[in-house]
Design an enzyme around this catalytic site. Structure first.
Site, short mmCIF file in Angstrom:
data_model
loop_
_atom_site.label_atom_id
_atom_site.label_comp_id
_atom_site.label_asym_id
_atom_site.label_seq_id
_atom_site.Cartn_x
_atom_site.Cartn_y
_atom_site.Cartn_z
N ASN A 74 0.88 -1.17 0.00
CA ASN A 74 0.00 0.00 0.00
C ASN A 74 0.92 1.22 0.00
OD1 ASN A 74 -1.82 2.02 0.33
ND2 ASN A 74 -2.45 1.46 2.41
N LYS A 86 0.12 4.21 -0.40
CA LYS A 86 -0.53 5.42 0.13
C LYS A 86 -0.24 6.59 -0.82
CE LYS A 86 -0.17 3.38 4.67
NZ LYS A 86 -0.07 3.56 6.12
N HIS A 145 -9.44 1.64 4.77
CA HIS A 145 -8.17 1.88 5.47
C HIS A 145 -8.40 2.88 6.61
CE1 HIS A 145 -4.07 2.97 6.38
NE2 HIS A 145 -3.72 1.84 5.77
N GLU A 160 -6.80 5.28 7.56
CA GLU A 160 -6.57 6.69 7.19
C GLU A 160 -7.79 7.27 6.50
OE1 GLU A 160 -2.89 5.83 5.22
OE2 GLU A 160 -2.02 5.32 7.17
N GLU A 189 -5.44 -4.24 10.60
CA GLU A 189 -4.39 -3.26 10.82
C GLU A 189 -4.71 -2.46 12.09
OE1 GLU A 189 -2.27 -2.28 6.91
OE2 GLU A 189 -4.00 -0.97 6.99
N GLY A 225 2.56 2.80 10.77
CA GLY A 225 3.53 3.88 10.62
C GLY A 225 4.25 4.26 11.91
N SER A 284 3.42 -1.66 10.46
CA SER A 284 4.87 -1.73 10.72
C SER A 284 5.47 -3.10 10.42
CB SER A 284 5.18 -1.31 12.17
OG SER A 284 4.81 0.05 12.37
P1 13P Z 1 3.10 0.75 7.65
O1 13P Z 1 3.58 -0.56 7.11
O2 13P Z 1 3.83 1.94 7.09
O3 13P Z 1 3.00 0.74 9.15
O4 13P Z 1 1.60 0.95 7.10
C1 13P Z 1 0.71 -0.09 7.25
C2 13P Z 1 -0.49 0.23 6.47
O5 13P Z 1 -1.25 1.13 6.80
C3 13P Z 1 -0.74 -0.54 5.24
O6 13P Z 1 -2.02 -0.31 4.76
#
Ligand code: 13P
Length: 241
Positions: free
Chosen positions: A9, A11, A88, A90, A158, A164, A203
């Site tokens: 992903n 993003k 997601h 976010e 997640e 992150g 992560s």
């Molecule tokens: P990270 O791997 O950067 O923690 O992000 C995970 C994520 O949100 C994947 O959709």
């Protein structure tokens, strides 16, 4: 036997050069499906350079019309997306997306035969309050009731506090939560619950992928930051042997 998935992903990261670099490398795995979740504007290039299993990162709940800036399922399909991430954290956090809206997005994707990667997970406050399972029920039950979840659905668990932050869930905690997700789904169909792929995200890095991958109910990963680095993403894929 569930086939593992390692999904990127990106993003709002990456660019045409990174797409070209990944396309040139053509990462392979005999055991895992590799999926590239890309900013919509990069999908067409990725497809034309031969990357397979492309996912959108979001989709409009509407079919078409006056929705400035949105991208429809039809458009994703036309550009070559075979999967789409929805829900997601976010999107839930910064765009106020809820299950009702996500069910509409899901229906649009079904109309185009685009497979859904549905993200769920608790916030840090919910984790601290010990209410993770009821959060997962809140996120899954409306989709089960609407008949949207089947064996082709991909669930990405997640925990928001792990995204992150460099603070991944322990393999034991992720395994326990994946078992709970399977249990929630089995209330509707034991068959779907046993076949559905549940990815862990938050992560995931080269140095923790193997331990997580060894867990029985962790069927793959949804990888953010580490999916932007070809070598690290390769090592994560290789955690599934
Ligand atoms: P990270 O791997 O950067 O923690 O992000 C995970 C994520 O949100 C994947 O959709």
């Amino acid at each position: 036997m569930r086939k593992s998935i390692v999904a990127a992903n990106w993003k709002m990261n990456g660019n045409s050069q990174l797409v070209a670099d990944f396309a040139q490398t053509q990462l392979q795995s005999n055991v895992a499906e590799i999926i590239y979740g890309l900013p919509a504007i990069l999908i067409s290039q990725a497809k034309s350079l031969g990357l397979k299993n492309i996912a959108g990162e979001d989709v409009s709940a509407n079919k078409n019309g006056a929705f400035t800036g949105e991208i429809s399922a039809v458009m994703l399909k036309e550009q070559g997306a075979e999967f789409c991430i929805i829900g997601h954290s976010e999107r839930r956090q910064y765009h106020g997306e809820n299950e009702k809206l996500l069910a509409e997005k899901w229906a649009r994707l079904n109309e185009e035969n685009i497979a859904v990667i549905y993200c769920i997970g608790e916030t840090e406050a919910e984790y601290d309050a010990g209410i993770t399972k009821s959060v997962l029920e809140r996120q899954l039950n409306p989709m089960l009731a609407a008949g949207l979840i089947d064996e082709n659905t991909v669930i990405a668990y997640e925990p928001v506090w792990a995204i992150g932050t460099g603070k991944a869930a322990t393999a034991e905690y992720a395994e326990k939560t994946h078992q709970e997700i399977r249990e929630i789904i089995s209330r509707q169909s034991a068959d779907v619950a046993s076949k559905i792929r549940i990815l862990y995200g938050g992560s995931v890095k080269a140095n923790n992928a193997e331990e997580l991958a060894n867990m029985e109910n962790i069927d793959g990963f949804l990888v953010g930051g580490a999916s932007l680095k070809i070598n690290e993403f390769k090592q994560i894929i290789e955690a599934f042997k």
